[in-house]
Design an enzyme around this catalytic site. Sequence first.
Site, mmCIF file in Angstrom:
data_model
loop_
_atom_site.group_PDB
_atom_site.id
_atom_site.type_symbol
_atom_site.label_atom_id
_atom_site.label_comp_id
_atom_site.label_asym_id
_atom_site.label_seq_id
_atom_site.Cartn_x
_atom_site.Cartn_y
_atom_site.Cartn_z
ATOM 1 N N GLU A 61 36.029 37.698 31.352
ATOM 2 C CA GLU A 61 36.657 37.811 32.674
ATOM 3 C C GLU A 61 36.040 38.934 33.508
ATOM 4 O O GLU A 61 36.665 39.447 34.439
ATOM 5 C CB GLU A 61 38.166 38.004 32.547
ATOM 6 N N HIS A 71 43.759 43.225 31.999
ATOM 7 C CA HIS A 71 44.231 41.835 32.000
ATOM 8 C C HIS A 71 44.922 41.553 30.663
ATOM 9 O O HIS A 71 44.360 41.830 29.612
ATOM 10 C CB HIS A 71 43.045 40.900 32.213
ATOM 11 N N HIS A 92 47.822 31.310 32.794
ATOM 12 C CA HIS A 92 46.895 32.147 32.016
ATOM 13 C C HIS A 92 47.539 33.463 31.544
ATOM 14 O O HIS A 92 47.729 33.663 30.355
ATOM 15 C CB HIS A 92 45.652 32.403 32.881
#
Length: 207
Positions: free
Chosen positions: A64, A83, A146
């Site tokens: 990412e 994240h 997600h």
Amino acid sequence: MSQMGLVMGTSGNVSVRFSPSETGEPLMAVTPAATAYSTMQADDIVVTDFEVDPIDSDLTPSSESLMHVAIYRARPDVGAVIHTHSVYSSVLAVSGLDIPPVLDEVIVNIGGAIRVSEYGFPGSDALAENVTDALGDRKAAIIANHGAVGVGKTLEEALQICALVERVSEIFVHATAMGQIIHLPAEAVEAEMAIYRMRNPDIGGTE
Ligand SMILES: [Zn+2]
């Protein structure tokens, strides 16, 4: 992050922005792809430029990384990005429900409602762009189908934000199941937003 239950296995990723004084070029130190936190060492951290090209490292940066760089480009005030795949944030990521202004501490620390992004395929430019849009001038967003992302001036702040996002997500999921959500009074939100802007004078944006 791992001990707090915000990620499992190799999921999630962490970065910090820095600019070496020799070049002044912005760089990112980011966790490597597919590496368990239980075995990760400081030497495993990958330094990349803002094209996500590694500098002096054979390891692959987080999948990412595009999202991390997109956030740094959009938000000069941000020094660290985390994240997570925390469970209650992911419930909202699946439900597509934004977290409205329901807790005082969220508005003061995150800068408003926490929005769910549009969907983007993992690791893609679309995900990076959609998450940056959902983030706007706030310190957290939920990534559709997600997980979540939190940002801060420092790693410590970004981690605290991620923990707060998970806490308010859990509260919001339970309150939704109770069948009633009472929003903060508009005047309270306004006053708390003023505190947020006062504490974060370097955040631009027109929201
Ligand atoms: Zn993820």
